[in-house]
Design a protein around this motif. Sequence first.
Motif, mmCIF file in Angstrom:
data_model
loop_
_atom_site.group_PDB
_atom_site.id
_atom_site.type_symbol
_atom_site.label_atom_id
_atom_site.label_comp_id
_atom_site.label_asym_id
_atom_site.label_seq_id
_atom_site.Cartn_x
_atom_site.Cartn_y
_atom_site.Cartn_z
ATOM 1 N N CYS A 1 0.864 -1.179 0.000
ATOM 2 C CA CYS A 1 0.000 0.000 0.000
ATOM 3 C C CYS A 1 0.900 1.227 0.000
ATOM 4 O O CYS A 1 1.835 1.322 0.807
ATOM 5 N N LEU A 2 0.665 2.139 -0.910
ATOM 6 C CA LEU A 2 1.385 3.408 -0.958
ATOM 7 C C LEU A 2 0.556 4.453 -0.231
ATOM 8 O O LEU A 2 -0.633 4.614 -0.516
ATOM 9 N N VAL A 3 1.169 5.145 0.715
ATOM 10 C CA VAL A 3 0.463 6.186 1.464
ATOM 11 C C VAL A 3 1.147 7.517 1.201
ATOM 12 O O VAL A 3 2.334 7.695 1.493
ATOM 13 N N SER A 4 0.400 8.441 0.632
ATOM 14 C CA SER A 4 0.916 9.767 0.314
ATOM 15 C C SER A 4 0.590 10.736 1.439
ATOM 16 O O SER A 4 -0.556 10.818 1.890
ATOM 17 N N ILE A 5 1.616 11.464 1.909
ATOM 18 C CA ILE A 5 1.376 12.564 2.836
ATOM 19 C C ILE A 5 1.074 13.798 1.987
ATOM 20 O O ILE A 5 1.933 14.279 1.244
ATOM 21 N N LEU A 6 -0.173 14.249 2.053
ATOM 22 C CA LEU A 6 -0.617 15.356 1.201
ATOM 23 C C LEU A 6 0.047 16.668 1.615
ATOM 24 O O LEU A 6 0.381 16.869 2.766
ATOM 25 N N ARG A 7 0.260 17.515 0.603
ATOM 26 C CA ARG A 7 -0.127 17.269 -0.778
ATOM 27 C C ARG A 7 1.038 16.820 -1.637
ATOM 28 O O ARG A 7 0.891 16.208 -2.677
ATOM 29 N N ALA B 1 -3.725 -2.972 7.614
ATOM 30 C CA ALA B 1 -2.927 -3.654 8.628
ATOM 31 C C ALA B 1 -2.274 -4.924 8.083
ATOM 32 O O ALA B 1 -1.272 -5.406 8.631
ATOM 33 N N GLU B 2 -2.822 -5.457 6.999
ATOM 34 C CA GLU B 2 -2.304 -6.694 6.404
ATOM 35 C C GLU B 2 -1.296 -6.406 5.297
ATOM 36 O O GLU B 2 -0.805 -7.348 4.657
ATOM 37 N N ARG B 3 -0.958 -5.150 5.069
ATOM 38 C CA ARG B 3 -0.113 -4.785 3.942
ATOM 39 C C ARG B 3 1.226 -4.201 4.385
ATOM 40 O O ARG B 3 1.361 -3.704 5.504
ATOM 41 N N MET B 4 2.198 -4.277 3.477
ATOM 42 C CA MET B 4 3.459 -3.563 3.656
ATOM 43 C C MET B 4 3.241 -2.154 3.120
ATOM 44 O O MET B 4 2.860 -1.971 1.968
ATOM 45 N N VAL B 5 3.456 -1.150 3.974
ATOM 46 C CA VAL B 5 3.115 0.231 3.631
ATOM 47 C C VAL B 5 4.375 1.017 3.291
ATOM 48 O O VAL B 5 5.361 0.994 4.041
ATOM 49 N N ILE B 6 4.323 1.713 2.157
ATOM 50 C CA ILE B 6 5.390 2.626 1.756
ATOM 51 C C ILE B 6 4.826 4.040 1.819
ATOM 52 O O ILE B 6 3.912 4.387 1.076
ATOM 53 N N VAL B 7 5.337 4.828 2.755
ATOM 54 C CA VAL B 7 4.890 6.214 2.927
ATOM 55 C C VAL B 7 5.770 7.112 2.065
ATOM 56 O O VAL B 7 7.001 7.011 2.104
#
Length: 214
Positions: A78-84, A128-134
């Motif tokens: 999962c890719l998580v973007s810190i906006l913006r 919670a089940e994923r590897m997260v890339i912020v």
Amino acid sequence: MMKHEFPNLRVILHPLIQHKLTQMRDETTNTERFRRFVREVGQMLAYEVTRDLPTELVEVRTPIATFRSPMIAGKQQCLVSILRAGNGMLDGMLELLPAAKVGHIGLYRDPSTLEPVEYYFKVPSDIAERMVIVCDPMLATGNSAVAAINRLKDHGVTSIKLVCLLAAPEGVRAMLERHPDVTVTVAALDEKLNDHGYIVPGLGDAGDRIFGTR
């Protein structure tokens, strides 16, 4: 890679990344070119940050023979973007990880305290089940990244990586103190923060330069 004092930091000194980063630093680089460089470097950093993904052997048949060959296994991404500004890196990263889900965390920095204020949070229900890339282009004070990762851990995420274009020592130190389990991958570790909390020499405000609002 370069040597430094931070065990959680990876600085990627690939010539193509450094070449594009230098052009991003140039104050004469226009919005269109800056946006393209952010996307391209984001893609290359995604390649580096996924270098340790686990694989498993699966059976495939080529036009010549059947054999066992590696494919990515384990947790989905999962890719998580810190906006913006993080959105400027997303497209390039999604080109390499097209099946990844995407989350967004909206934070702005209070100009007087430099502390983050959250205004938006939307992530996949199974995060919670994923590897997260912020992803966030600038790791300056580190306050926004720390706050974002706090929220992700509150949602049960246990596998987190942070990817930035630039970092200041102050930001990396804050991450190391608060989240020593999170690997930080960057294109450059710059000198310091100035009195306004901007990275020196840096490249200015990444969000303004990506979206043409400077």
